[in-house]
Design an enzyme around this catalytic site. Sequence first.
Site, PDB file in Angstrom:
ATOM      1  N   TYR A 128     -19.981   1.436  54.424  1.00 37.38           N
ATOM      2  CA  TYR A 128     -19.867   0.077  53.876  1.00 37.38           C
ATOM      3  C   TYR A 128     -20.064  -0.956  54.988  1.00 37.38           C
ATOM      4  O   TYR A 128     -20.797  -1.934  54.830  1.00 37.38           O
ATOM      5  CB  TYR A 128     -18.489  -0.091  53.232  1.00 37.38           C
ATOM      6  CG  TYR A 128     -18.232  -1.448  52.615  1.00 37.38           C
ATOM      7  CD1 TYR A 128     -18.757  -1.777  51.365  1.00 37.38           C
ATOM      8  CD2 TYR A 128     -17.456  -2.401  53.271  1.00 37.38           C
ATOM      9  CE1 TYR A 128     -18.514  -3.021  50.788  1.00 37.38           C
ATOM     10  CE2 TYR A 128     -17.212  -3.641  52.711  1.00 37.38           C
ATOM     11  CZ  TYR A 128     -17.736  -3.945  51.468  1.00 37.38           C
ATOM     12  OH  TYR A 128     -17.494  -5.182  50.901  1.00 37.38           O
ATOM     13  N   SER A 145     -19.518  -9.369  54.478  1.00 34.95           N
ATOM     14  CA  SER A 145     -18.085  -9.053  54.531  1.00 34.95           C
ATOM     15  C   SER A 145     -17.638  -9.199  55.982  1.00 34.95           C
ATOM     16  O   SER A 145     -18.475  -9.129  56.894  1.00 34.95           O
ATOM     17  CB  SER A 145     -17.868  -7.595  54.082  1.00 34.95           C
ATOM     18  OG  SER A 145     -16.566  -7.149  54.380  1.00 34.95           O
TER      19      SER A 145
HETATM   20  N1  LIG Z   1     -13.061  -7.902  47.171  1.00 33.00           N
HETATM   21  C1  LIG Z   1     -13.129  -7.902  48.486  1.00 33.00           C
HETATM   22  O1  LIG Z   1     -12.098  -7.763  49.178  1.00 33.00           O
HETATM   23  C2  LIG Z   1     -14.455  -8.099  49.202  1.00 33.00           C
HETATM   24  C3  LIG Z   1     -14.426  -8.350  50.578  1.00 33.00           C
HETATM   25  C4  LIG Z   1     -15.622  -8.536  51.260  1.00 33.00           C
HETATM   26  C5  LIG Z   1     -16.818  -8.471  50.574  1.00 33.00           C
HETATM   27  N2  LIG Z   1     -16.823  -8.199  49.245  1.00 33.00           N
HETATM   28  C6  LIG Z   1     -18.125  -8.137  48.592  1.00 33.00           C
HETATM   29  O2  LIG Z   1     -18.149  -9.086  47.554  1.00 33.00           O
HETATM   30  C7  LIG Z   1     -19.073  -8.672  46.552  1.00 33.00           C
HETATM   31  C8  LIG Z   1     -18.399  -8.772  45.192  1.00 33.00           C
HETATM   32  O3  LIG Z   1     -17.269  -7.925  45.188  1.00 33.00           O
HETATM   33  P1  LIG Z   1     -16.011  -8.125  44.233  1.00 33.00           P
HETATM   34  O4  LIG Z   1     -14.819  -8.021  45.072  1.00 33.00           O
HETATM   35  O5  LIG Z   1     -16.212  -9.289  43.354  1.00 33.00           O
HETATM   36  O6  LIG Z   1     -16.120  -6.733  43.445  1.00 33.00           O
HETATM   37  P2  LIG Z   1     -16.131  -6.369  41.899  1.00 33.00           P
HETATM   38  O7  LIG Z   1     -16.134  -4.875  41.870  1.00 33.00           O
HETATM   39  O8  LIG Z   1     -15.084  -7.124  41.192  1.00 33.00           O
HETATM   40  O9  LIG Z   1     -17.553  -6.938  41.418  1.00 33.00           O
HETATM   41  C9  LIG Z   1     -18.764  -6.365  41.837  1.00 33.00           C
HETATM   42  C10 LIG Z   1     -19.768  -6.477  40.701  1.00 33.00           C
HETATM   43  O10 LIG Z   1     -21.027  -5.908  41.139  1.00 33.00           O
HETATM   44  C11 LIG Z   1     -21.542  -5.162  40.055  1.00 33.00           C
HETATM   45  N3  LIG Z   1     -22.475  -4.142  40.558  1.00 33.00           N
HETATM   46  C12 LIG Z   1     -22.179  -3.019  41.254  1.00 33.00           C
HETATM   47  N4  LIG Z   1     -23.302  -2.316  41.498  1.00 33.00           N
HETATM   48  C13 LIG Z   1     -24.330  -3.029  40.954  1.00 33.00           C
HETATM   49  C14 LIG Z   1     -25.731  -2.837  40.887  1.00 33.00           C
HETATM   50  N5  LIG Z   1     -26.311  -1.734  41.419  1.00 33.00           N
HETATM   51  N6  LIG Z   1     -26.492  -3.764  40.257  1.00 33.00           N
HETATM   52  C15 LIG Z   1     -25.909  -4.858  39.706  1.00 33.00           C
HETATM   53  N7  LIG Z   1     -24.588  -5.103  39.729  1.00 33.00           N
HETATM   54  C16 LIG Z   1     -23.810  -4.184  40.351  1.00 33.00           C
HETATM   55  C17 LIG Z   1     -20.335  -4.549  39.379  1.00 33.00           C
HETATM   56  O11 LIG Z   1     -20.632  -4.132  38.054  1.00 33.00           O
HETATM   57  C18 LIG Z   1     -19.334  -5.688  39.447  1.00 33.00           C
HETATM   58  O12 LIG Z   1     -19.401  -6.533  38.314  1.00 33.00           O
HETATM   59  C19 LIG Z   1     -19.518  -7.265  46.946  1.00 33.00           C
HETATM   60  O13 LIG Z   1     -20.787  -7.333  47.586  1.00 33.00           O
HETATM   61  C20 LIG Z   1     -18.459  -6.823  47.919  1.00 33.00           C
HETATM   62  O14 LIG Z   1     -18.930  -5.852  48.826  1.00 33.00           O
HETATM   63  C21 LIG Z   1     -15.675  -8.024  48.534  1.00 33.00           C
END
Ligand SMILES: NC(=O)c1ccc[n+]([C@@H]2O[C@H](COP(=O)([O-])OP(=O)(O)OC[C@H]3O[C@@H](n4cnc5c(N)ncnc54)[C@H](O)[C@@H]3O)[C@@H](O)[C@H]2O)c1
Length: 253
Positions: free
Chosen positions: A157, A144
């Site tokens: 985080y 991130s």
């Molecule tokens: N959305 C943002 O703004 C953003 C920004 C930077 C980084 N990220 C990172 O991107 C990645 C995906 O995030 P997203 O925005 O698609 O979020 P999201 O919540 O839409 O998807 C995350 C997925 O991870 C799954 N998950 C959570 N804990 C888990 C576990 N212990 N084992 C297996 N699966 C698990 C959830 O069920 C969900 O389907 C994450 O690592 C997040 O930190 C997101």
Amino acid sequence: MTTRFSGKVALVTGGAAGIGAATAKAFALEGARVVVSDIDVQGGEGTVAAIAAAGGEAVFIPCDVSDNDAVSALIERSVATWGRLDIAFNNAGVDIEKSKLADGDVETYDRIMDTNVRGVWLCMKHQIPVMLEQGGGAIVNTASVAGLGAAPKMSIYSASKHAVIGLTRSAAVEYAKKGIRVNAVCPAVIDTDMFRRAAAADPRKAEMAVAMHPVGRLGQAEEIAEAVLYLCSDMAGFTTGVALPVDGGSTAV
Ligand SMILES: NC(=O)c1ccc[n+]([C@@H]2O[C@H](COP(=O)([O-])OP(=O)(O)OC[C@H]3O[C@@H](n4cnc5c(N)ncnc54)[C@H](O)[C@@H]3O)[C@@H](O)[C@H]2O)c1
């Protein structure tokens, strides 16, 4: 359907929603056979159904990435299903923190670190031996922009995503001569459920999130998928150990 990843097998964790679902679909549309994994069974099966409807090939294998036995079984089942493992997108993550550091609690710390750090470490720990045996592979971990600098009210985080970058760089150097490339993507704010949950809790957050990007908008999950596919493709053959911001210019400010 294009064929950039024909003959390749790609595993995507956190594939039930958001960035993971978009990336699983993108790999499948470019010819990869995909393993979608998540703790969310319904969502994961939904991603697989969407891939099948678009003419791609995918299976769902449930797994909590913080559970060593479950991750070991996931990798074994992936190889048993598709015969190999060429690409891993270790993307499952949680963002459940809304307080300053001194107000944080131990349970939140453990949950974030267990998923975001232990999960990425466990996934690579079990993926790398398979890739070594095959003679190579490509791994991308989701970090991130919070892994590149401060993230107020998200210090745990932020620490977890700095750790993902540390794991990525170290693994990249350790396995560089073995044909395994390891990179990280660093999204800024992407319009997924993770962001929508935060914005629902604090409506000012949506406005502030748009303002932090010089491009004047949030990112889309498909834009992160494009970067992941590039990093996993032969076009990135000389790229390893990078933490690539995909961030609408936010780290340039
Ligand atoms: N959305 C943002 O703004 C953003 C920004 C930077 C980084 N990220 C990172 O991107 C990645 C995906 O995030 P997203 O925005 O698609 O979020 P999201 O919540 O839409 O998807 C995350 C997925 O991870 C799954 N998950 C959570 N804990 C888990 C576990 N212990 N084992 C297996 N699966 C698990 C959830 O069920 C969900 O389907 C994450 O690592 C997040 O930190 C997101």
